[in-house]
Design a protein around this motif. Structure first.
Motif, PDB file in Angstrom:
ATOM      1  N   VAL A 424       0.835  -1.142   0.058  1.00 27.17           N
ATOM      2  CA  VAL A 424       0.235   0.183   0.051  1.00 27.17           C
ATOM      3  C   VAL A 424       0.866   2.126  -0.235  1.00 27.17           C
ATOM      4  N   ILE A 425       2.268   1.083   0.700  1.00 27.16           N
ATOM      5  CA  ILE A 425       2.791   2.226   0.987  1.00 27.16           C
ATOM      6  C   ILE A 425       2.767   3.295  -0.403  1.00 27.16           C
ATOM      7  N   ASN A 426       3.498   2.091  -1.388  1.00 23.16           N
ATOM      8  CA  ASN A 426       3.720   3.146  -2.755  1.00 23.16           C
ATOM      9  C   ASN A 426       2.520   3.651  -3.372  1.00 23.16           C
ATOM     10  N   ARG A 427       1.196   3.224  -3.322  1.00 26.85           N
ATOM     11  CA  ARG A 427       0.750   2.937  -4.015  1.00 26.85           C
ATOM     12  C   ARG A 427      -0.091   4.684  -4.331  1.00 26.85           C
ATOM     13  N   GLU A 428      -0.582   5.197  -5.289  1.00 23.58           N
ATOM     14  CA  GLU A 428      -0.487   6.602  -5.292  1.00 23.58           C
ATOM     15  C   GLU A 428      -1.946   6.788  -4.502  1.00 23.58           C
ATOM     16  N   GLU A 429      -2.529   7.750  -3.461  1.00 21.74           N
ATOM     17  CA  GLU A 429      -3.675   8.343  -3.135  1.00 21.74           C
ATOM     18  C   GLU A 429      -4.338   8.915  -4.154  1.00 21.74           C
ATOM     19  N   LYS A 430      -5.885   8.722  -4.136  1.00 17.26           N
ATOM     20  CA  LYS A 430      -6.860   9.542  -5.206  1.00 17.26           C
ATOM     21  C   LYS A 430      -8.189   9.364  -3.805  1.00 17.26           C
ATOM     22  N   LYS A 431      -8.285  10.579  -3.520  1.00 17.37           N
ATOM     23  CA  LYS A 431      -9.451  11.082  -2.467  1.00 17.37           C
ATOM     24  C   LYS A 431     -10.153  12.252  -3.042  1.00 17.37           C
ATOM     25  N   THR A 432     -11.581  12.449  -3.307  1.00 15.31           N
ATOM     26  CA  THR A 432     -11.901  13.172  -2.391  1.00 15.31           C
ATOM     27  C   THR A 432     -12.107  14.012  -1.202  1.00 15.31           C
ATOM     28  N   ASP A 433     -12.542  15.474  -1.271  1.00 12.84           N
ATOM     29  CA  ASP A 433     -12.399  16.125  -0.505  1.00 12.84           C
ATOM     30  C   ASP A 433     -13.952  16.860  -0.796  1.00 12.84           C
ATOM     31  N   LEU A 434     -14.663  16.960   0.931  1.00 14.30           N
ATOM     32  CA  LEU A 434     -15.972  17.602   1.122  1.00 14.30           C
ATOM     33  C   LEU A 434     -16.523  17.861   2.438  1.00 14.30           C
ATOM     34  N   GLU A 435     -17.061  19.287   2.203  1.00 21.13           N
ATOM     35  CA  GLU A 435     -17.494  19.885   3.803  1.00 21.13           C
ATOM     36  C   GLU A 435     -18.088  18.523   3.955  1.00 21.13           C
TER      37      GLU A 435
END
Ligand SMILES: *Cc1c(COP(=O)(O)O)cnc(C)c1O
Length: 450
Positions: A424-435
């Motif tokens: 997991v450590i080397n995988r790229e993070e992908k997220k959406t920030d929501l209020e």
């Protein structure tokens, strides 16, 4: 085998019984109760002994088929469990206390016990939904559930997974796990608390505008999470017990899903003397067992064992129901369960953060065995309650490397990552920030889920 709602006694309760497939795909009952099997199947002593030395997936097939046999062929179940369970439950002895056994539940792909349920639940959903049916799974998570579910459903056709987690309330490695699954699994970082995430998920289920998305839950209220959690109690018991002796089992507890699996195993015939429900300062269950009045902890208390920061354990409604009581989702008691009987089998114990930290260090010094805060809560409780030479199995529910901060601070070194976390450590993070707003979340769903 059919499934009914824990709210069935209420005036507006859902009185019908549904198939496992329906219960699995809808998650919550229409009256907001939790689904329960209409009876507890029984295994004889010989049947249980016959499972000794069998591989995990075979034990899983034997137990699960007792609940699912009219909906899924044994051959198919065998194939699904074989794919799901490529990891074991290592059991460790403890040098300083020969009655203690640690069942390590961290050998799965996301290094928490939740993999045991998630891995087979995903495969069952995929198999049992109709071929063209599209579903969207919403998961609110304070850490381990989201990644276990995400990992289990990754790449499955026709199933979207949306994970909501509170910004700043999950550990660094947990966030990494949540945001790197990818494909059909989307991570939403909510600028709010876990309670907000959980509230949005609940609201979405009853929101008419979202009907077309076929929303379902994979939280621990889903019957598809509960039944697989019956299996490992048989498996670990057979590793520890010599003949057919009674043992105690101690479970670090949040929503009580894990411990409910144990209670079902016990009622199926597994010789368990006491089930010890060990909690952190979110002590609703130990307090209720003590004085007989149920009162949720509100707001929930932030403790080190963060996966157990639950003020109103959802699965308690199931325990109430098994003993003739009714508890609704708000923690309101409508019918009293047989508390005298419950106390014969279940004991509660609360462990403070200070005791937890001290115990992680103490345990390492005495045994050179590394444990993390959730397991420490369980082991501490088990030792405090020990009265005789009965063996006690304690579940270590996560890998210590998921909580490096505590270990570094107390022991002065970093725990080594298991293979699953190294990836997991080397995988790229992908997220959406929501209020933190339900409307924002709802709009995101309407725009992004097809
Ligand atoms: C989810 C979790 C728990 C609590 O399990 P429940 O079934 O909610 O009681 C304990 N420890 C860890 C590490 C977890 O992820």
């Amino acid at each position: 085998m059919l499934f009914y709602s824990t709210n069935h006694h209420l005036p507006h309760g859902f009185k019908e019984k549904v198939s496992f497939t329906t219960a699995l795909l809808t998650g919550q009952a229409p009256d907001e109760g939790l689904f329960m099997p209409e009876f507890v199947p029984q295994l004889s002593e010989n049947q249980i002994k016959g499972l000794r030395n069998q591989p995990y997936f075979k034990v899983a097939t034997e137990i699960l088929k007792a609940f699912l046999q009219n909906e899924i062929e044994e051959e198919t179940l065998l194939e699904l469990t074989r794919q799901a369970y490529t990891f074991d439950v290592p059991v460790e002895k403890v040098r300083h206390n020969p009655n203690l056994y640690i069942a390590r539940m961290d050998a799965g792909p996301t290094a928490s016990f939740k993999d045991f349920a998630a891995q087979i639940m995903a495969r069952l959903m995929n198999k049992l939904k109709s071929e063209n049916q599209k579903i969207t799974i919403l998961v609110a998570t304070s850490g381990d559930t989201g990644s276990a579910i995400g990992e289990a459903f990754r790449g499955l056709d026709g199933i979207n997974v949306v994970i909501l987690y509170p910004k700043g309330e999950v550990s660094a490695i947990q966030r990494k796990q949540l945001t790197t699954v990818g494909e059909n699994v989307k991570a939403l970082e909510i600028s709010g608390k876990f309670d907000d995430c959980q509230l949005y998920v609940k609201k979405a289920f009853s929101d008419a505008d979202l009907q077309n998305l076929n929303l379902t839950s994979a939280n621990s209220i889903n019957i598809g999470r509960l039944l697989p959690q019956v299996v490992y109690y048989f498996y670990m018991y057979l590793k520890v017990a010599a003949d057919f002796e009674e043992v105690d089992i101690c479970i670090p507890t949040g929503n009580l899903g894990n411990a409910m699996g144990c209670e079902l195993a016990r009622q199926m015939g597994l010789p368990v003397r006491k089930i010890i429900v060990a909690t952190n300062a979110n002590h609703a269950i130990p307090e209720w067992l003590k004085d007989g009045k149920y009162q949720k902890v509100e707001p929930s208390v932030n403790c080190l064992s963060n996966a157990m920061n639950v003020g109103n354990p959802s699965n308690l409604a199931r325990l109430f129901d098994l003993y003739g009581g009714t508890l609704d989702k708000n923690g309101l008691q409508h019918r009293e369960p047989d508390l005298v009987k419950i106390r014969e089998h279940i004991t509660g114990f609360e462990v403070t953060d200070a005791q937890t930290i001290g115990y992680v260090k103490d345990f390492y010094d005495k045994n050179q065995i590394l444990i993390e805060p959730h397991g420490a809560v369980g082991l501490f409780a088990a030792e405090k309650l020990e009265t005789d030479n009965t063996k006690t199995i304690v579940l270590e529910t996560a890998h210590p490397a998921k909580f490096p901060e505590v270990i570094e601070k107390e022991l002065g070194f970093s725990p080594e990552l298991p293979e699953s976390l190294k990836k997991v450590i080397n995988r790229e993070e992908k997220k959406t920030d929501l209020e933190a707003s339900y409307e924002t979340f709802k709009n995101w769903l309407l725009t992004n889920i097809k």
